[in-house]
Design a protein around this motif. Structure first.
Motif, short mmCIF file in Angstrom:
data_model
loop_
_atom_site.label_atom_id
_atom_site.label_comp_id
_atom_site.label_asym_id
_atom_site.label_seq_id
_atom_site.Cartn_x
_atom_site.Cartn_y
_atom_site.Cartn_z
N GLY A 158 0.82 -1.20 0.00
CA GLY A 158 0.00 0.00 0.00
C GLY A 158 0.85 1.25 0.00
N GLU A 159 0.20 2.39 0.14
CA GLU A 159 0.91 3.66 0.14
C GLU A 159 1.43 3.98 1.54
OE1 GLU A 159 -1.49 6.72 -1.56
OE2 GLU A 159 -1.50 5.80 -3.55
N ILE A 160 2.48 4.80 1.56
CA ILE A 160 3.09 5.20 2.84
C ILE A 160 2.23 6.29 3.47
CG2 ILE A 160 5.11 6.23 3.92
CD1 ILE A 160 6.80 5.02 1.68
N SER A 161 1.88 6.10 4.73
CA SER A 161 1.03 7.07 5.42
C SER A 161 1.81 8.34 5.74
CB SER A 161 0.49 6.46 6.71
OG SER A 161 -0.15 7.45 7.49
N PRO A 162 1.25 9.52 5.45
CA PRO A 162 1.92 10.78 5.82
C PRO A 162 2.03 10.97 7.32
CG PRO A 162 -0.28 11.18 4.92
CD PRO A 162 0.01 9.75 4.70
N LEU A 163 1.27 10.20 8.09
CA LEU A 163 1.34 10.31 9.55
C LEU A 163 2.67 9.79 10.10
CD1 LEU A 163 -2.28 9.18 10.50
CD2 LEU A 163 -1.37 11.50 10.46
N LEU A 164 3.44 9.11 9.26
CA LEU A 164 4.76 8.62 9.68
C LEU A 164 5.86 9.66 9.48
CD1 LEU A 164 4.64 5.01 8.18
CD2 LEU A 164 4.65 5.58 10.61
N SER A 165 5.52 10.80 8.91
CA SER A 165 6.55 11.79 8.57
C SER A 165 7.15 12.47 9.79
CB SER A 165 5.96 12.86 7.64
OG SER A 165 4.90 13.57 8.28
N SER A 166 6.55 12.31 10.95
CA SER A 166 7.10 12.92 12.17
C SER A 166 8.14 12.03 12.85
CB SER A 166 5.97 13.24 13.15
OG SER A 166 5.21 12.09 13.42
N VAL A 167 8.37 10.84 12.31
CA VAL A 167 9.37 9.93 12.87
C VAL A 167 10.76 10.44 12.51
CG1 VAL A 167 10.25 7.57 12.88
CG2 VAL A 167 7.78 7.99 12.73
N GLN A 168 11.69 10.44 13.46
CA GLN A 168 13.04 10.93 13.21
C GLN A 168 13.87 9.95 12.38
OE1 GLN A 168 14.93 12.01 16.88
NE2 GLN A 168 13.34 13.44 17.48
N ASN A 169 13.76 8.67 12.69
CA ASN A 169 14.51 7.63 11.96
C ASN A 169 13.52 6.59 11.48
OD1 ASN A 169 17.46 8.45 12.63
ND2 ASN A 169 16.47 8.39 14.63
N LEU A 170 13.28 6.56 10.16
CA LEU A 170 12.24 5.70 9.59
C LEU A 170 12.85 4.76 8.56
CD1 LEU A 170 9.22 5.03 9.44
CD2 LEU A 170 9.01 6.80 7.67
N TYR A 171 12.69 3.47 8.82
CA TYR A 171 13.24 2.44 7.94
C TYR A 171 12.07 1.64 7.35
CZ TYR A 171 17.44 3.51 10.66
OH TYR A 171 18.48 4.16 11.29
N LEU A 172 11.73 1.92 6.08
CA LEU A 172 10.65 1.22 5.39
C LEU A 172 11.18 0.41 4.22
CD1 LEU A 172 7.95 4.06 5.30
CD2 LEU A 172 8.23 2.25 7.00
N ASN A 173 12.49 0.28 4.13
CA ASN A 173 13.10 -0.39 2.99
C ASN A 173 12.78 -1.88 2.94
OD1 ASN A 173 15.09 0.11 5.33
ND2 ASN A 173 15.97 -1.69 4.34
N ASN A 174 12.90 -2.44 1.72
CA ASN A 174 12.69 -3.88 1.47
C ASN A 174 11.31 -4.33 1.89
OD1 ASN A 174 15.78 -3.40 2.01
ND2 ASN A 174 15.67 -5.28 0.78
N ASN A 175 10.32 -3.63 1.34
CA ASN A 175 8.92 -4.01 1.50
C ASN A 175 8.24 -3.96 0.14
OD1 ASN A 175 7.91 -4.45 4.43
ND2 ASN A 175 9.33 -2.75 4.64
N ARG A 176 6.94 -3.70 0.12
CA ARG A 176 6.18 -3.66 -1.13
C ARG A 176 5.34 -2.39 -1.21
NH1 ARG A 176 4.22 -10.04 -0.90
NH2 ARG A 176 6.32 -10.94 -1.00
N PHE A 177 5.86 -1.30 -0.64
CA PHE A 177 5.13 -0.04 -0.68
C PHE A 177 5.04 0.48 -2.12
CE2 PHE A 177 6.64 0.06 3.80
CZ PHE A 177 5.41 0.20 4.40
N THR A 178 3.92 1.13 -2.42
CA THR A 178 3.68 1.65 -3.76
C THR A 178 3.27 3.12 -3.68
OG1 THR A 178 1.38 0.91 -3.63
CG2 THR A 178 2.96 -0.60 -4.64
N GLY A 179 3.11 3.75 -4.87
CA GLY A 179 2.61 5.11 -4.93
C GLY A 179 3.69 6.15 -4.72
N GLN A 180 3.24 7.38 -4.47
CA GLN A 180 4.12 8.52 -4.27
C GLN A 180 4.53 8.65 -2.80
OE1 GLN A 180 4.91 11.44 -6.44
NE2 GLN A 180 4.36 10.19 -8.22
#
Length: 395
Positions: free
Chosen positions: A297-319
């Motif tokens: 799915g798409e990445i939630s903008p609510l995660l943008s307040s995280v200082q260190n965010l690791y979402l690599n090696n998944n199946r995220f799509t979209g912008q």
């Protein structure tokens, strides 16, 4: 009468002379137990912990020995200062003769052998910590008889076998720290309503996690072989401030509610979690690592307040949400790893001035990275995912 009163003087003088020694002497059982403990342990080179253990004097004045009356109530073996070499030898079964003991601690060293079953005989023991030694064998099930035990720390040893179910039944247990051992089997069911810390990382635990007490504030089960979904279990742990489930075989979705918990560090990487990551409100967690899973799915903008965010090696799509770019350029995000997904775009100028303190990695997605930024070596040399993979994923 005068003669009789004079005859009492030597007796009174003798009593007065011995009075200080009778107040200082511990009971004979504790005295013999300390002697046996001393014979089974030695200072490692550079340590002088046992220099004060002179049995011609008062044992209650020994280093690491605390008494209440004529009983030993606390035994802290070894120099607790950082860098102390510690002790060598084995734990003598006579330690169970210290019946009034409430605290037992042994500093890091080279103590070997198993824990004697007699260690559960001091029924008032509340604190037991023997860490960073070479203790082997199984955890005695008899520890479950210590109904007042609050802290059990046997971390960084060579313990084998399972965590005894009797440990889970301890009613006053607050801290259970058994990390960095060779424990196997499943987690016991925990009944303590005051249990705030469980640290079992780096063992060989297996099976599902079906129940944990809602009082937990710190939970680390990383580097095991645990399986199954944990979403229903996590929903009840709304007091968590630290959660690490990384490097297991957990499956299922992650409830969005956990992002609203008072967590400062969330580690879920290298499992088989899947589904959409959808927080219920703005995330205030400092570090979130969801890498190496199957989130989509798409990445939630609510995660943008995280200082260190690791979402690599998944199946995220979209912008990539614009809020991530804004926070990144304002130094609000220190680490943003999005490599190895199926993302199709990010609104950032090729001339954008990314702060030196921030790291961004976009390679191996379904787009050409608009900015060239250094990525981890493990991300590989390819900048873009093959078009065939992107078309198959869209389909």
């Amino acid at each position: 009468m005068r003669f009789a009163s004079l005859s009492l003087v030597p007796v009174l003088l003798l009593l007065l002379r011995w009075e200080p020694f009778t107040e200082a002497m511990i009971n004979p059982v504790d005295f013999l137990a300390l002697q046996a403990i001393r014979k089974s342990l030695d200072d490692l080179p550079g340590s002088n912990f046992f220099d004060s253990w002179d049995f011609t004097g008062d044992p209650c004045s020994f280093a690491g020995v605390n008494c209440d009356g004529d009983n030993v109530t606390a035994l802290n073996l070894g120099d607790p200062r950082a860098g102390s070499p510690g002790l060598s030898g084995r734990i003598d079964p006579a330690i169970g003769k210290l019946y009034a003991l409430t605290e037992l601690m042994i500093v890091p060293g080279r103590i070997m052998g198993s824990l004697p079953d007699t260690i559960s005989q001091p029924k008032n023991l509340r604190f037991l910590a023997i860490t960073r030694n070479f203790i082997s064998g199984e955890i005695p099930a008899s520890l479950g008889e210590l109904r007042g035990l609050r802290t059990l720390d046997l971390s960084y040893n060579q313990l084998t076998g399972s965590v005894p179910p009797s440990i889970g039944s301890l009613p006053e247990l607050s801290n259970l720290i058994l990390c960095h051992n060779y424990l196997n089997g499943s987690l016991p069911r925990f009944f303590s309503q005051t249990l705030t810390r469980i640290d079992l990382k780096r063992n060989n635990l297996t099976g599902a996690v079906t129940s944990l007490p809602p009082s937990l504030q710190y939970l680390s089960l990383a580097w095991n072989q645990l399986t199954g979904p944990v979403n229903q279990v996590l929903l009840r742990l709304n007091q968590l401030s630290y959660l690490d489930l990384s490097l297991n075989r957990f499956t299922g979705a992650i409830p969005g509610q956990i992002f609203a918990f008072p967590i400062t560090n969330l580690q879920l990487q290298r499992n088989f979690f899947y589904g959409v990551v959808q927080p219920v409100n703005q995330v205030t967690i400092a570090t979130v690592d969801l890498s190496f899973n199957r989130f989509s799915g798409e990445i939630s903008p609510l995660l943008s307040s995280v200082q260190n965010l690791y979402l690599n090696n998944n199946r995220f799509t979209g912008q990539v949400p614009v809020t991530f770019v804004d926070r990144l350029l304002a130094s609000g995000i220190q680490t943003l790893y999005l490599q190895h997904n199926f993302l199709t775009g990010i609104q950032i100028s090729p001339a954008a001035d990314i702060p030196v303190s921030s790291s961004l990695c976009l390679q191996y997605n379904c787009m050409v990275p608009p900015v060239q930024t250094p990525c981890p070596v493990k991300a590989g040399p390819q900048k873009t995912r093959p078009t065939t993979q992107c078309n198959e994923w869209r389909g």
